[in-house]
Scaffold this active site. Structure first.
Site, PDB file in Angstrom:
ATOM      1  N   HIS A  89      24.383  44.820  50.655  1.00 31.04           N
ATOM      2  CA  HIS A  89      25.137  43.985  49.705  1.00 31.04           C
ATOM      3  C   HIS A  89      24.764  42.503  49.838  1.00 31.04           C
ATOM      4  CE1 HIS A  89      27.670  47.453  48.845  1.00 31.04           C
ATOM      5  NE2 HIS A  89      28.096  47.514  50.088  1.00 31.04           N
TER       6      HIS A  89
HETATM    7  O1  RIB Z   1      31.705  45.033  48.869  1.00 32.86           O
HETATM    8  C1  RIB Z   1      30.787  44.513  49.789  1.00 32.86           C
HETATM    9  C2  RIB Z   1      31.154  43.122  50.186  1.00 32.86           C
HETATM   10  O2  RIB Z   1      32.420  43.120  50.825  1.00 32.86           O
HETATM   11  C3  RIB Z   1      30.175  42.525  51.216  1.00 32.86           C
HETATM   12  O3  RIB Z   1      30.127  41.134  51.063  1.00 32.86           O
HETATM   13  C4  RIB Z   1      30.814  42.890  52.521  1.00 32.86           C
HETATM   14  O4  RIB Z   1      30.437  41.996  53.579  1.00 32.86           O
HETATM   15  C5  RIB Z   1      32.271  42.709  52.182  1.00 32.86           C
HETATM   16  O5  RIB Z   1      32.571  41.327  52.300  1.00 32.86           O
END
Ligand code: RIB
Ligand code: CA
Length: 323
Positions: free
Chosen positions: A256
């Site tokens: 992500h």
């Molecule tokens: O949904 C994924 C996000 O949420 C990423 O940034 C992870 O680190 C959490 O913060």
């Protein structure tokens, strides 16, 4: 090399070996967090980090801040760390220890930081930095609480912000923390609403994109275990995979936050489309959902949404940063 062309703006030309990248000056707002930690490794290699602000998210603020300080020491990043919001603007305070571990970095146990936070007032730091360095880009990797507070307390700063690239939401309204909401938006939907309605140039890197960039232990196996950064990355990848693993076994996991950093440092690998995006604040089943208007209406787009990525090149760039 893959060729990806999106039918609208911001298409990707035929892939050619990417030229060396200028290190774009950035600020990073984050909630480390396993993938935030990997993202900081990517940012350390490919961008010029001018400062880091922390926000409560994956784990409480004391852990996200402590992790940010420890990661800066691991990466020899001599940049100021400013602590930010300890909770959302509204709604319940949610965390994700089940994904990131009790202190936020899985099984990676870094030594306690010897450095201190510069201040516990992230908003003032952000405001002053943008006023003194107009055009700087902010990469937001956690709930948008600090960003919303900045825009609400200092509305004039919007014209000094070069742009905000945020990891959050999903172009298809899918979720990871609920069936319809992605964690960063779900953790503070009111903050996202303020940011989405601002005049700041926005880029959304949502689950629809990040679930194309999957990595895991097998990618870690290619790293040099004797190198402290690579060794930490191996542990982070292993932890991430095993914490997310379901009964159906262990599989590669979405990068992500590293994808959001690459969308800034390696923009040529991504395809964006201009869209109008809103966030649901009410629905029992849909609070925190990002609603992307795909109709060809005249409604003014408020952000560029990432849809396409040269997956192999993105993974290669991340691996290179972890080694
Ligand atoms: O949904 C994924 C996000 O949420 C990423 O940034 C992870 O680190 C959490 O913060
Ligand atoms: Ca994050």
């Amino acid at each position: 090399m893959a060729r990806i062309v999106s039918k609208e703006c911001c298409s990707i030309a035929a892939m050619k070996p990417s030229a060396p990248h200028d290190r774009i000056p950035v600020l990073i707002d984050c909630d480390p967090g396993i993938d935030d930690a990997l993202a900081l490794m990517v940012a350390a290699k490919y961008t010029a980090i001018a400062g880091i602000t922390t926000v409560a998210g994956n784990v409480p603020i004391e852990h996200t801040t402590n992790n940010a300080l420890s990661l800066c020491e691991l990466l020899d990043l001599r940049v100021p760390v400013h602590q930010g919001a300890a909770g959302p603007l509204g709604g319940d305070h949610v965390t994700a220890e089940h994904v990131h571990g009790d202190t936020g970095l899985g099984n990676l146990h870094l030594s306690q930081p010897t450095t201190q936070i510069r201040t516990d007032d992230a908003v003032t730091f952000l405001n002053q930095h943008f006023l003194r360095n107009p055009g700087t880009r902010l990469i937001a990797l956690g709930p948008l609480t600090n960003v919303a507070l900045l825009l609400r307390q200092h509305p004039q700063v919007a014209e000094y912000i070069g742009g905000i690239t945020f990891m959050g939401g999903s172009a298809f309204g899918s979720g990871n923390v609920t069936a319809s909401a992605e964690f960063n938006i779900f953790a503070d939907p009111e903050a996202a609403d303020i940011v989405f309605k601002s005049t700041v140039p926005l880029e959304m890197v949502g689950l629809n994109l990040t679930h194309q960039v999957l990595m895991g232990e097998r990618h870690g196996a290619l790293l040099d275990k004797t190198n402290p950064i690579s060794s930490a990355a191996i542990t982070l990848l292993q932890s991430y995979q095993h914490l997310i693993a379901s009964g159906s076994g262990v599989f590669d996991v979405p990068m992500h936050d590293p994808s959001a950093v690459l969308a800034v440092s390696h923009r040529e690998l991504f395809g964006f489309k201009s869209r109008h995006v809103m966030v649901e604040l009410q629905g029992d089943l849909t609070r925190g959902q990002t609603v992307v208007d795909e109709r060809r209406t005249t409604r003014e787009a408020n952000m560029d949404v990432a849809y396409d990525v040269d997956i192999d090149s993105a993974i290669t760039a991340i691996q290179s940063a972890l080694s």
